[in-house]
Design an enzyme around this catalytic site. Sequence first.
Site, mmCIF file in Angstrom:
data_model
loop_
_atom_site.group_PDB
_atom_site.id
_atom_site.type_symbol
_atom_site.label_atom_id
_atom_site.label_comp_id
_atom_site.label_asym_id
_atom_site.label_seq_id
_atom_site.Cartn_x
_atom_site.Cartn_y
_atom_site.Cartn_z
ATOM 1 N N LYS A 24 0.874 -1.179 0.000
ATOM 2 C CA LYS A 24 0.000 0.000 0.000
ATOM 3 C C LYS A 24 0.911 1.228 0.000
ATOM 4 O O LYS A 24 1.491 1.585 1.017
ATOM 5 C CB LYS A 24 -0.924 0.000 1.221
ATOM 6 C CG LYS A 24 -1.906 1.150 1.188
ATOM 7 C CD LYS A 24 -2.878 1.082 2.342
ATOM 8 C CE LYS A 24 -3.970 2.131 2.212
ATOM 9 N NZ LYS A 24 -3.491 3.482 2.029
ATOM 10 N N ARG B 281 -17.104 1.190 -1.533
ATOM 11 C CA ARG B 281 -16.176 0.700 -0.521
ATOM 12 C C ARG B 281 -16.680 -0.665 -0.092
ATOM 13 O O ARG B 281 -17.829 -0.799 0.311
ATOM 14 C CB ARG B 281 -16.174 1.661 0.664
ATOM 15 C CG ARG B 281 -15.082 1.392 1.673
ATOM 16 C CD ARG B 281 -15.157 2.354 2.837
ATOM 17 N NE ARG B 281 -14.824 3.726 2.510
ATOM 18 C CZ ARG B 281 -13.595 4.185 2.302
ATOM 19 N NH1 ARG B 281 -12.567 3.361 2.375
ATOM 20 N NH2 ARG B 281 -13.381 5.442 2.017
ATOM 21 N N LYS C 103 -7.692 -2.870 3.499
ATOM 22 C CA LYS C 103 -6.372 -2.331 3.836
ATOM 23 C C LYS C 103 -5.928 -2.806 5.205
ATOM 24 O O LYS C 103 -6.750 -2.993 6.103
ATOM 25 C CB LYS C 103 -6.357 -0.808 3.718
ATOM 26 C CG LYS C 103 -7.396 -0.091 4.507
ATOM 27 C CD LYS C 103 -7.442 1.389 4.121
ATOM 28 C CE LYS C 103 -8.668 2.021 4.733
ATOM 29 N NZ LYS C 103 -8.930 3.362 4.278
#
Length: 586
Positions: free
Chosen positions: A251, A419, A425
């Site tokens: 990320k 989302r 994440k």
Amino acid sequence: MQFQDLAMVYEELEKTASRLEMTSILATLFKQADCKTLHRMIYLTQGQLYPDFYPQKLGMADRLLLKTLSMSSGMKDDDIQELWLKEGDPGIVAQKVFAVKKQRTLFSEALTLDRVYENLEKIAGSEGSGSQDVKMKLLAEILNDASAEEAKFISRMVTGHMRLGVAAMTVVDALALAFASKEDRDAIERAFNISSDLGKVGETLCRNGIDAIRQMQVEVGSPMRAMLAERLPSPQEILVRMGGKAAFEYKYDGVRVQAHIRDGKIQLFSRRLEDLTEQFPDVVKALKASFRMKSAIVEGECVPVDLNTGELLPFQEVSHRRGRKHGLQDAIEDYPVRVFLFDCVYLDGKDMTQMPYPERRKALESAFEKTEEARFSEMRIYDNVDGVEEFFKEALKDGCEGLMAKSVDENSFYRAGSRGFLWIKYKKEYRSEMTDTVDLVVVGAYAGRGRRAGNYGALLMATYNDQEDVFETVCKLGSGFDDATLAALPQKLEAHKLKEKHPKVVSKMEADYWFEPSMVLEVLGAEITVSPIHTTAYGLVRKDSGLAVRFPRFTGRFRDDKEPREATTSKELEQMYSKQLKKVES
Ligand code: AMP
């Protein structure tokens, strides 16, 4: 359609906060509309002339509006000013001014939606010298024929204060109610998410029905709304949620870009759909050089790098480019970026949003050649927690925020604008803000590249562990040196140069040059993070990890007054980390 009718609908919308009621009011309005002008109606209802991603916006200065109101109503400037101070809302001021204004005369021509829209369009488009007068004239033209209600909404639109509170999703609901059925709502929402253009969706639905909506595809030049990720606190939970196996990507901590490529032309959009093409000519060039096909829409993260240390830098470094027209070239040289591509939603005429992630990734890797400037996000597939934890550590070591898990399921489609748990994440907050400077010891150096060739590009810095009497590495320092200081460093350090690492230095990193710990520099970093490659306070905060100063910068102060054993200790850094972490948490 008469603008007066639209103004009356706006009055109704303004009176309600209920989404259901708004939906029903809008659906009734949309049903009466001519398909040809429906898109204009939709944009105006949201206080816009175009979809979000068009650069041209309404936003006439309030003072120009007030002047025009005075011109077209005959009311004195001072009186209007007073009203403005009292009301503070351009719409109410206009409504009050027009309520006492002469009634429409026989000669005035009723306003239509098209007439208002077209004048507003010309107002938004007029630029340069003399444009203020042009804008006022165009506005006066429509205000002269306006009723009090019409003047109210025209004034709000033109100044960018429409704010009816109609969310995009309410428009989607209303379109479904007006032209399709409840079951079709998701298809309409998808069409909006892939096109970011409610006007276009409305017009397509009105003209060609729901089947045409279902067939809508992503299009080069029309940015889609970005897919977003959920968050979970541990790899266990992520793997369970993903059905035991998932792809994990680094990320990156940068700026998300959506690149639209066709016939050698590239346009870049931000996550908020702004056009970033001008700000990143180097990214455009890099993508052009590595792209092998004809057309594509891909996503990636732009991350600034320090060419001397090879380290990724905080994304704020890119903000130096914002708003720069002049000096952009310098900013590009000073803050070069790399782009890490992570998704492909369209390739050579094929919409790939309904294809699973592994296929999109394969397509992405086939469409580009990996270069120094354009790369693919680091990705590995794991079905076990230990593997993910290891990869997470590597990601932190390489300057990333953590990992992004991506479903490899057969239904792992690209869900524009939503989302969900197809992307999760994982970023533990092993970071703490740094407010104080630290005094660090130079223990090694790296050869410079580019403009620093022949000098040191970066120094390897250490804290002092006073319990074990060793120096533990904590960062590579490459920022904050002016040219003269940099040029003087090799000579200053010459006397302390060693053939190999000093026995009192504990380092997991190799350096090009090693020094006897002697020189102390004052350093300010952005934060203290857990790092598996540095040895300061190793194992104290986290097993198999030390602490690192992230984004360190030399303050310009040589601490010649300090012996190396008087430098900041490893224990002190650990205390700074813990103390500040608590502050961040609270
Ligand atoms: P957050 O902003 O914390 O919600 O995280 C989502 C953002 O992470 C995205 O909008 C991207 O800008 C960024 N990102 C960095 N690396 C990746 C990656 N490999 N895949 C997807 N998004 C990424």
